[in-house]
Design a protein around this motif. Structure first.
Motif, PDB file in Angstrom:
ATOM      1  N   THR A  91       0.842  -1.208   0.000  1.00 23.16           N
ATOM      2  CA  THR A  91       0.000   0.000   0.000  1.00 23.16           C
ATOM      3  C   THR A  91       0.879   1.261   0.000  1.00 23.16           C
ATOM      4  OG1 THR A  91      -0.202   0.132   2.427  1.00 23.16           O
ATOM      5  CG2 THR A  91      -1.857  -1.164   1.274  1.00 23.16           C
ATOM      6  N   VAL A  92       2.001   1.155   0.689  1.00 23.64           N
ATOM      7  CA  VAL A  92       2.938   2.288   0.704  1.00 23.64           C
ATOM      8  C   VAL A  92       3.554   2.461  -0.683  1.00 23.64           C
ATOM      9  CG1 VAL A  92       5.125   3.116   1.686  1.00 23.64           C
ATOM     10  CG2 VAL A  92       3.420   2.025   3.166  1.00 23.64           C
ATOM     11  N   LYS A  93       3.867   1.337  -1.309  1.00 25.08           N
ATOM     12  CA  LYS A  93       4.490   1.411  -2.637  1.00 25.08           C
ATOM     13  C   LYS A  93       3.564   2.098  -3.642  1.00 25.08           C
ATOM     14  CE  LYS A  93       6.972  -1.097  -6.164  1.00 25.08           C
ATOM     15  NZ  LYS A  93       6.336  -0.225  -7.142  1.00 25.08           N
ATOM     16  N   ARG A  94       2.268   1.780  -3.541  1.00 29.10           N
ATOM     17  CA  ARG A  94       1.308   2.406  -4.465  1.00 29.10           C
ATOM     18  C   ARG A  94       1.313   3.915  -4.321  1.00 29.10           C
ATOM     19  NH1 ARG A  94      -3.524  -0.763  -2.669  1.00 29.10           N
ATOM     20  NH2 ARG A  94      -4.658   1.143  -3.097  1.00 29.10           N
ATOM     21  N   LEU A  95       1.414   4.375  -3.087  1.00 30.86           N
ATOM     22  CA  LEU A  95       1.458   5.825  -2.863  1.00 30.86           C
ATOM     23  C   LEU A  95       2.797   6.401  -3.325  1.00 30.86           C
ATOM     24  CD1 LEU A  95      -0.219   6.045   0.669  1.00 30.86           C
ATOM     25  CD2 LEU A  95      -1.176   6.851  -1.491  1.00 30.86           C
ATOM     26  N   LEU A  96       3.858   5.632  -3.110  1.00 28.01           N
ATOM     27  CA  LEU A  96       5.178   6.138  -3.487  1.00 28.01           C
ATOM     28  C   LEU A  96       5.303   6.273  -5.007  1.00 28.01           C
ATOM     29  CD1 LEU A  96       7.776   7.098  -2.186  1.00 28.01           C
ATOM     30  CD2 LEU A  96       8.683   4.778  -2.358  1.00 28.01           C
ATOM     31  N   ASP A  97       4.597   5.413  -5.717  1.00 27.00           N
ATOM     32  CA  ASP A  97       4.588   5.528  -7.183  1.00 27.00           C
ATOM     33  C   ASP A  97       4.072   6.900  -7.608  1.00 27.00           C
ATOM     34  OD1 ASP A  97       5.639   3.060  -7.544  1.00 27.00           O
ATOM     35  OD2 ASP A  97       3.727   2.056  -7.945  1.00 27.00           O
ATOM     36  N   MET A  98       3.196   7.426  -6.795  1.00 30.32           N
ATOM     37  CA  MET A  98       2.657   8.748  -7.076  1.00 30.32           C
ATOM     38  C   MET A  98       3.763   9.815  -6.996  1.00 30.32           C
ATOM     39  SD  MET A  98      -0.491  10.372  -5.118  1.00 30.32           S
ATOM     40  CE  MET A  98      -1.220  11.881  -5.651  1.00 30.32           C
ATOM     41  N   ALA A  99       4.665   9.623  -6.030  1.00 26.67           N
ATOM     42  CA  ALA A  99       5.777  10.575  -5.892  1.00 26.67           C
ATOM     43  C   ALA A  99       6.731  10.451  -7.065  1.00 26.67           C
ATOM     44  CB  ALA A  99       6.509  10.323  -4.578  1.00 26.67           C
ATOM     45  N   ILE A 100       6.897   9.233  -7.560  1.00 25.82           N
ATOM     46  CA  ILE A 100       7.765   9.028  -8.723  1.00 25.82           C
ATOM     47  C   ILE A 100       7.216   9.828  -9.894  1.00 25.82           C
ATOM     48  CG2 ILE A 100       8.441   7.284 -10.448  1.00 25.82           C
ATOM     49  CD1 ILE A 100       8.866   5.381  -8.079  1.00 25.82           C
ATOM     50  N   ASP A 101       5.928   9.864  -9.956  1.00 30.71           N
ATOM     51  CA  ASP A 101       5.267  10.602 -11.022  1.00 30.71           C
ATOM     52  C   ASP A 101       5.348  12.119 -10.813  1.00 30.71           C
ATOM     53  OD1 ASP A 101       3.763  10.185 -13.382  1.00 30.71           O
ATOM     54  OD2 ASP A 101       2.029  11.016 -12.321  1.00 30.71           O
ATOM     55  N   ALA A 102       5.345  12.519  -9.536  1.00 34.04           N
ATOM     56  CA  ALA A 102       5.256  13.959  -9.226  1.00 34.04           C
ATOM     57  C   ALA A 102       6.612  14.652  -9.190  1.00 34.04           C
ATOM     58  CB  ALA A 102       4.558  14.152  -7.885  1.00 34.04           C
ATOM     59  N   VAL A 103       7.645  13.922  -8.764  1.00 34.22           N
ATOM     60  CA  VAL A 103       8.964  14.549  -8.622  1.00 34.22           C
ATOM     61  C   VAL A 103       9.754  14.326  -9.909  1.00 34.22           C
ATOM     62  CG1 VAL A 103      11.108  14.549  -7.265  1.00 34.22           C
ATOM     63  CG2 VAL A 103       8.913  14.094  -6.134  1.00 34.22           C
ATOM     64  N   PRO A 104      10.351  15.366 -10.473  1.00 36.09           N
ATOM     65  CA  PRO A 104      11.122  15.187 -11.704  1.00 36.09           C
ATOM     66  C   PRO A 104      12.303  14.227 -11.472  1.00 36.09           C
ATOM     67  CG  PRO A 104      10.839  17.522 -11.190  1.00 36.09           C
ATOM     68  CD  PRO A 104      10.331  16.748 -10.010  1.00 36.09           C
ATOM     69  N   PRO A 105      12.588  13.351 -12.424  1.00 36.31           N
ATOM     70  CA  PRO A 105      13.628  12.325 -12.227  1.00 36.31           C
ATOM     71  C   PRO A 105      14.965  12.886 -11.755  1.00 36.31           C
ATOM     72  CG  PRO A 105      12.392  11.857 -14.213  1.00 36.31           C
ATOM     73  CD  PRO A 105      11.870  13.159 -13.691  1.00 36.31           C
ATOM     74  N   HIS A 106      15.377  14.053 -12.233  1.00 34.98           N
ATOM     75  CA  HIS A 106      16.704  14.551 -11.835  1.00 34.98           C
ATOM     76  C   HIS A 106      16.750  14.975 -10.359  1.00 34.98           C
ATOM     77  CE1 HIS A 106      14.757  18.425 -12.636  1.00 34.98           C
ATOM     78  NE2 HIS A 106      15.715  18.986 -11.933  1.00 34.98           N
ATOM     79  N   LEU A 107      15.585  15.041  -9.716  1.00 30.29           N
ATOM     80  CA  LEU A 107      15.554  15.409  -8.287  1.00 30.29           C
ATOM     81  C   LEU A 107      15.283  14.219  -7.361  1.00 30.29           C
ATOM     82  CD1 LEU A 107      13.682  18.835  -8.392  1.00 30.29           C
ATOM     83  CD2 LEU A 107      16.113  18.414  -8.006  1.00 30.29           C
ATOM     84  N   TRP A 108      15.063  13.039  -7.963  1.00 25.41           N
ATOM     85  CA  TRP A 108      14.735  11.877  -7.131  1.00 25.41           C
ATOM     86  C   TRP A 108      15.785  11.638  -6.052  1.00 25.41           C
ATOM     87  CZ3 TRP A 108      13.178   7.975 -11.597  1.00 25.41           C
ATOM     88  CH2 TRP A 108      11.878   8.306 -12.037  1.00 25.41           C
ATOM     89  N   LYS A 109      17.055  11.652  -6.439  1.00 30.51           N
ATOM     90  CA  LYS A 109      18.140  11.318  -5.500  1.00 30.51           C
ATOM     91  C   LYS A 109      18.283  12.343  -4.382  1.00 30.51           C
ATOM     92  CE  LYS A 109      21.256   7.888  -6.870  1.00 30.51           C
ATOM     93  NZ  LYS A 109      20.109   7.095  -7.274  1.00 30.51           N
ATOM     94  N   LYS A 110      17.780  13.535  -4.617  1.00 28.51           N
ATOM     95  CA  LYS A 110      17.893  14.595  -3.596  1.00 28.51           C
ATOM     96  C   LYS A 110      16.624  14.716  -2.759  1.00 28.51           C
ATOM     97  CE  LYS A 110      20.862  17.764  -6.119  1.00 28.51           C
ATOM     98  NZ  LYS A 110      20.839  18.997  -6.914  1.00 28.51           N
ATOM     99  N   THR A 111      15.630  13.915  -3.097  1.00 26.33           N
ATOM    100  CA  THR A 111      14.339  14.053  -2.409  1.00 26.33           C
ATOM    101  C   THR A 111      14.207  13.003  -1.305  1.00 26.33           C
ATOM    102  OG1 THR A 111      13.326  14.889  -4.428  1.00 26.33           O
ATOM    103  CG2 THR A 111      11.842  14.040  -2.735  1.00 26.33           C
ATOM    104  N   PRO A 112      14.200  13.447  -0.041  1.00 30.57           N
ATOM    105  CA  PRO A 112      14.110  12.463   1.046  1.00 30.57           C
ATOM    106  C   PRO A 112      12.704  11.875   1.178  1.00 30.57           C
ATOM    107  CG  PRO A 112      14.149  14.686   1.940  1.00 30.57           C
ATOM    108  CD  PRO A 112      14.294  14.828   0.453  1.00 30.57           C
TER     109      PRO A 112
END
Ligand SMILES: O=c1[nH]cnc2c1ncn2[C@@H]1O[C@H](COP(=O)(O)OP(=O)(O)O)[C@@H](O)[C@H]1O
Ligand SMILES: [Ca+2]
Length: 488
Positions: free
Chosen positions: A163-184
């Motif tokens: 259930t957490v993963k499903r929500l986290l997929d939403m963040a993958i969609d919302a945060v630009p890929p070049h900022l993923w590594k900097k996003t806690p």
């Protein structure tokens, strides 16, 4: 916990234009800070349950047309704008408008999960820094939730983590890929997990940690944990007082906060009188430093006094060992009712007093047994106003005491009046939750007999302040960014 010298707060925090369109969960929100006005693009039907897992249209965050700019002027937080086209009790506290016009933005994100006893929620906060010497801005929030909460998966931790993963997929969609590594990304669990055995809670947290490790985001040490109850209160207090501009400037008029969750409830305020500090047990007081000020807060989390745990306590079913097919009856339920209820992964059978009494009076006496003498009553709060959210808000909406979108100001006695109306006419409220009478009676008793509020105490019922959820998660994200040295 130290919150002080918050270098990340050396910035301007604003909430600006939000545009919406749907993608994952049929929803995705773009923040665009080129105006200080909410351009609530889409409007539509309001949704009855703001925390259901069902996907919803873009109207959810669009209805507020409250323009905002909350600012932190180098090292001291100050709010520099609030226009409002509706009355808000903190309206006069916002200084005049200032609006940044440089739209060239450097965007940061912070992802905070709230693993509550009744649901898991993701808050994706967007911050913008326009240039290194400029102030930082809180641009907005993307919010989504699923039900039930993690504790319902006590025996299936992998499913819970899914259930957490499903929500986290939403963040993958919302945060630009070049900022993923900097996003806690961080998850904090509250009362649902506090009530589980250590072994089951840890198994769930471990699975969630694995989901985080497999994600492209920054996974800090201790990224998945159980939030201490007193921090839950403090962090919610920070969120509300920050968003309403009360942590800034000289004339701070901070407001106390009341959070009523499913399994626990918190009360937090800044004592004004020396007498209060003297009369309060030491473990109800916590000092922390933030925005160049030190606050000594009164805060306490009562585990087992959340709305749903209180239902079980009223029914005499809180001790899970005793369940085994037993029928739990109460005068707070419709006479003929017999039904099943699932909470925290356990099934309960419950029903009305077929032969005996029902109604407000016997119900109040039943509920009092759960509350009487169990809570500390600080004298100082009797006449103060408080912000109240979570189930205080939900039940006030359910009974038309306040509007779903706007919230509103109530007196404690309004809950009692409504409790009487519902409990003494249960057949009229048949289509609503069978627990409506019990819930309203519990809220009334908790406020009056538990905390010791007056009938006339004012409560500001709030779901969002300036379009940001009133949740401990924003305060926790500030603390997270500070601890990671993500400065602005
Ligand atoms: O982000 C939020 N904003 C406002 N209310 C929230 C938010 N998250 C949860 N709630 C409210 O919290 C209540 C549920 O409590 P929760 O599941 O968090 O239990 P707990 O705090 O005892 O663990 C519901 O009334 C729900 O509407
Ligand atoms: Ca909660």
């Amino acid at each position: 916990m130290e919150y002080g010298k918050a270098s990340f707060l050396k910035g301007r925090i604003s909430v600006c234009r939000q545009n919406f369109f749907s993608r994952l969960f049929k929803e995705r929100i773009f923040g665009k800070c080129d105006s200080c006005f909410f351009s609530a693009g889409a409007t539509g039907a309001l949704i009855a349950d703001p925390y259901s897992a069902a996907p919803r249209g873009p109207s959810r965050m669009a209805a507020s047309r409250l323009p905002i700019l909350l600012a932190v002027a180098f090292s001291s937080l100050s709010c520099i704008l609030s226009h409002s086209n509706r009355e808000m009790w903190f309206q006069d506290l916002f200084p005049p408008n200032t609006c940044p016009i440089n739209a060239k933005a450097n965007t940061f994100y912070g992802i905070m999960f709230d693993a509550g006893s009744t649901g898991t929620r993701i808050h994706i906060y967007t911050f913008v820094q326009k240039s290194p010497e400029k102030l930082i801005e809180l641009e907005g929030e993307i919010f989504e939730s699923v039900k039930p909460g993690l504790s319902a998966y006590a025996d299936q931790p992998e499913k819970g983590a899914e259930t957490v993963k499903r929500l986290l997929d939403m963040a993958i969609d919302a945060v630009p890929p070049h900022l993923w590594k900097k996003t806690p990304v961080v998850l904090k669990a509250t009362a649902g997990l506090r009530l589980l055995s250590e072994e089951k809670a840890q198994a769930l947290l471990l699975e969630v940690r694995e989901v985080f490790e497999e994600s492209p985001f920054l996974v800090p040490e201790d990224s998945v944990s159980i939030l201490d109850g007193s921090y839950e209160g403090i962090l919610a207090w920070i969120t509300v007082n920050f968003l309403t501009g009360q942590l800034s400037g000289q004339n701070q008029h901070t407001v106390g906060t009341l959070d009523l969750g499913g399994a626990s409830t918190q009360i937090t305020f800044l004592p004004r009188f020396e007498e209060t500090l003297k009369q309060t047990p030491g473990d109800f007081l916590t000092s922390f430093e933030m925005f160049n000020s030190t606050y000594k807060l009164y805060t306490h989390s009562y585990l087992g006094f959340g709305l749903k745990a209180a239902r079980l306590a009223t029914l005499g079913a809180l001790d899970m060992e005793a369940v085994g097919g037993q029928m739990f009856r109460s005068s707070c339920l419709p006479k003929q009712l017999e039904a099943e209820w699932h909470f925290g992964g356990v099934k309960y059978q419950y029903g009305g007093n077929k032969q005996g009494e029902t109604g407000f009076k016997p119900c109040y006496l039943e509920v009092l047994k759960v509350i009487k003498g169990k809570l500390h009553q600080p004298d100082e709060i009797r006449g103060s106003s408080f912000y109240a959210f979570s189930y205080y808000y939900d039940r006030a909406v359910d009974t038309n005491l306040i509007d779903y979108e706007e919230g509103g100001v109530l007196e404690v006695r309004d809950f009692e009046r409504k409790a009487k109306e519902v409990c003494d006419n249960m057949e009229r409220y048949n289509s609503a939750s069978p627990f409506l009478c019990m819930d309203l009676t519990y809220i009334t008793a908790l406020l009056k007999e538990g905390f010791g509020f007056r009938d006339s105490t004012l409560l500001q019922l709030t779901k969002k302040v300036n379009n940001i959820e009133t949740s401990w998660t924003l305060g926790a994200t500030f603390h997270l960014l500070q601890s990671l040295g993500i400065t602005y």
